[in-house]
Write an enzyme that holds these catalytic residues in place. Structure first.
Site, PDB file in Angstrom:
ATOM      1  N   ASN A  17      28.082  36.735  60.406  1.00  0.00           N
ATOM      2  CA  ASN A  17      28.467  38.018  59.627  1.00  0.00           C
ATOM      3  C   ASN A  17      27.515  38.983  60.234  1.00  0.00           C
ATOM      4  OD1 ASN A  17      29.357  39.118  57.159  1.00  0.00           O
ATOM      5  ND2 ASN A  17      27.091  39.571  56.862  1.00  0.00           N
TER       6      ASN A  17
ATOM      7  N   TYR B 103      36.731  47.992  67.301  1.00  0.00           N
ATOM      8  CA  TYR B 103      36.571  47.250  66.045  1.00  0.00           C
ATOM      9  C   TYR B 103      37.708  46.274  65.606  1.00  0.00           C
ATOM     10  CZ  TYR B 103      35.751  46.252  60.737  1.00  0.00           C
ATOM     11  OH  TYR B 103      35.413  45.538  59.675  1.00  0.00           O
TER      12      TYR B 103
HETATM   13  N1  LIG Z   1      32.929  46.145  53.472  1.00  0.00           N
HETATM   14  C1  LIG Z   1      34.179  46.281  53.747  1.00  0.00           C
HETATM   15  O1  LIG Z   1      34.959  46.581  53.315  1.00  0.00           O
HETATM   16  C2  LIG Z   1      34.527  44.956  54.856  1.00  0.00           C
HETATM   17  C3  LIG Z   1      36.003  45.014  55.212  1.00  0.00           C
HETATM   18  C4  LIG Z   1      36.518  44.141  56.290  1.00  0.00           C
HETATM   19  C5  LIG Z   1      35.372  43.318  56.848  1.00  0.00           C
HETATM   20  N2  LIG Z   1      33.923  43.619  56.813  1.00  0.00           N
HETATM   21  C6  LIG Z   1      33.379  42.883  57.365  1.00  0.00           C
HETATM   22  O2  LIG Z   1      32.167  42.460  56.691  1.00  0.00           O
HETATM   23  C7  LIG Z   1      31.029  42.316  57.597  1.00  0.00           C
HETATM   24  C8  LIG Z   1      29.780  42.593  56.638  1.00  0.00           C
HETATM   25  O3  LIG Z   1      30.001  44.064  56.014  1.00  0.00           O
HETATM   26  P1  LIG Z   1      29.459  44.644  54.819  1.00  0.00           P
HETATM   27  O4  LIG Z   1      30.322  45.431  54.229  1.00  0.00           O
HETATM   28  O5  LIG Z   1      28.602  43.554  54.042  1.00  0.00           O
HETATM   29  O6  LIG Z   1      28.373  45.661  55.601  1.00  0.00           O
HETATM   30  P2  LIG Z   1      26.768  45.941  55.051  1.00  0.00           P
HETATM   31  O7  LIG Z   1      26.669  47.153  56.267  1.00  0.00           O
HETATM   32  O8  LIG Z   1      26.516  46.275  53.635  1.00  0.00           O
HETATM   33  O9  LIG Z   1      25.856  44.952  55.954  1.00  0.00           O
HETATM   34  C9  LIG Z   1      25.749  44.598  57.146  1.00  0.00           C
HETATM   35  C10 LIG Z   1      24.431  44.140  57.517  1.00  0.00           C
HETATM   36  O10 LIG Z   1      24.212  43.810  58.920  1.00  0.00           O
HETATM   37  C11 LIG Z   1      23.067  44.153  59.434  1.00  0.00           C
HETATM   38  N3  LIG Z   1      23.061  44.390  60.818  1.00  0.00           N
HETATM   39  C12 LIG Z   1      23.269  45.492  61.293  1.00  0.00           C
HETATM   40  N4  LIG Z   1      23.381  45.253  62.683  1.00  0.00           N
HETATM   41  C13 LIG Z   1      22.609  44.162  62.902  1.00  0.00           C
HETATM   42  C14 LIG Z   1      22.474  43.395  64.079  1.00  0.00           C
HETATM   43  N5  LIG Z   1      22.418  43.867  65.221  1.00  0.00           N
HETATM   44  N6  LIG Z   1      22.121  41.997  63.684  1.00  0.00           N
HETATM   45  C15 LIG Z   1      21.953  41.631  62.541  1.00  0.00           C
HETATM   46  N7  LIG Z   1      22.078  42.367  61.483  1.00  0.00           N
HETATM   47  C16 LIG Z   1      22.613  43.580  61.804  1.00  0.00           C
HETATM   48  C17 LIG Z   1      22.602  45.319  58.659  1.00  0.00           C
HETATM   49  O11 LIG Z   1      21.239  45.523  58.522  1.00  0.00           O
HETATM   50  C18 LIG Z   1      23.222  45.096  56.977  1.00  0.00           C
HETATM   51  O12 LIG Z   1      22.138  44.253  56.289  1.00  0.00           O
HETATM   52  C19 LIG Z   1      31.312  43.171  58.686  1.00  0.00           C
HETATM   53  O13 LIG Z   1      31.333  42.345  59.793  1.00  0.00           O
HETATM   54  C20 LIG Z   1      32.351  43.969  58.331  1.00  0.00           C
HETATM   55  O14 LIG Z   1      33.239  44.182  59.572  1.00  0.00           O
HETATM   56  C21 LIG Z   1      33.617  44.362  55.527  1.00  0.00           C
END
Ligand SMILES: NC(=O)c1ccc[n+]([C@@H]2O[C@H](COP(=O)([O-])OP(=O)(O)OC[C@H]3O[C@@H](n4cnc5c(N)ncnc54)[C@H](O)[C@@H]3O)[C@@H](O)[C@H]2O)c1
Length: 250
Positions: A88, A154
């Site tokens: 993730n 993306y």
């Molecule tokens: N939130 C949504 O609506 C949604 C929808 C579809 C998919 N997603 C996917 O879910 C995943 C998580 O999203 P989220 O909403 O929890 O985001 P979020 O921003 O809450 O969490 C992302 C985390 O990744 C960490 N991060 C950033 N760059 C990094 C790196 N290079 N190495 C390690 N960690 C790193 C950040 O510090 C953060 O803790 C993503 O891949 C996103 O594409 C989210």
């Protein structure tokens, strides 16, 4: 809460926030020892501390092969095994632009943090997961199948992650199961920059009539990682309140 992960170990990346943090909490609540990996050391350590003795934070940049190697050493030292890996990370990390205006460096940055990161995860940990008949769960997105203007890298990365999950499911069968979760709109810091109007529009597009929560995605990750999903591999599980099957979402 059940005890599906008692005696199991897990590594969750991007675990300082949102879906990753919720997965780490969920797996620990069900008995796993969990390593929370993230580049945000302060937040990662705070989330790990809030979970308690079963959790620890590890610095890991998902784009860094060196960090993945260090994580493998840490997992071997700390656990001696790995049962669950949730690959993730962050969502969109570059500004939205039409493809013809997209700098190559933006393309590379998004592909690295999303698609290459999961390859590095698999390359590093599939052999260890094979020793425990473990599970890899990759976070994709509904945008794998639905375009949003300005987000070519993306969407391509998230589509690639679903292909990668299917590919790895075949390559590492029968010892490692590999699946993807496919979140729709999930309320996390990823939505911080979106105003009330944008959020309301998203809710209108979502048959469930609301945003999902990171905990609802974590529940799906835990299911896919658990023994009860032993016959599920190569699957992409939508957790999107119906967003991807609604005519109002595209
Ligand atoms: N939130 C949504 O609506 C949604 C929808 C579809 C998919 N997603 C996917 O879910 C995943 C998580 O999203 P989220 O909403 O929890 O985001 P979020 O921003 O809450 O969490 C992302 C985390 O990744 C960490 N991060 C950033 N760059 C990094 C790196 N290079 N190495 C390690 N960690 C790193 C950040 O510090 C953060 O803790 C993503 O891949 C996103 O594409 C989210």
């Amino acid at each position: 809460m059940s005890d599906r992960f008692v005696g199991r170990t897990a590594l969750v990346t991007g675990a300082a926030s949102g879906i990753g943090a919720a997965t780490a909490r969920r797996l620990a609540a069900e008995g796993a020892r969990v390593l929370l990996a993230d580049i945000d050391d302060e937040r990662g350590a705070a989330v790990a501390a809030s979970i308690g003795d079963r959790a620890a934070h590890l610095h890991l940049d998902v784009t860094s092969a060196r960090d993945w190697s260090a994580a493998a050493a840490e997992v071997r030292d700390r656990f001696g095994r790995l049962d669950v890996l949730h690959a993730n990370g962050p969502g969109r990390v570059v500004p939205a632009r039409p493809a013809h205006e997209m700098p190559e460096s933006d393309w590379d940055a998004q592909i690295d943090v999303s698609l290459k990161a999961a390859f590095l995860a698999a390359r590093t940990f599939c052999p260890l997961l094979a020793e425990t008949e473990g599970a890899l769960v990759i976070t994709s997105s509904v945008h794998a199948a639905t375009g949003i203007p300005g987000c070519a890298p993306y969407a391509a990365a998230k589509g690639g992650l679903q292909s990668l999950a299917r590919q790895l499911a075949v390559e590492y069968a029968p010892r490692v199961r590999v699946n993807a979760v496919v979140p729709g709109p999930i309320m996390s810091s990823a939505w911080d920059g979106i105003d009330a109007e944008g959020r309301a529009a998203t809710i209108r597009e979502t048959p469930a009539g609301r945003f999902g929560t990171p905990e609802e995605v974590a529940a799906a990750v835990a299911f896919l990682a658990a023994q009860e999903a032993a016959f599920i591999t190569g699957a992409c599980l939508n957790v999107d309140g119906g967003w991807s099957v609604s005519t109002t979402s595209s």
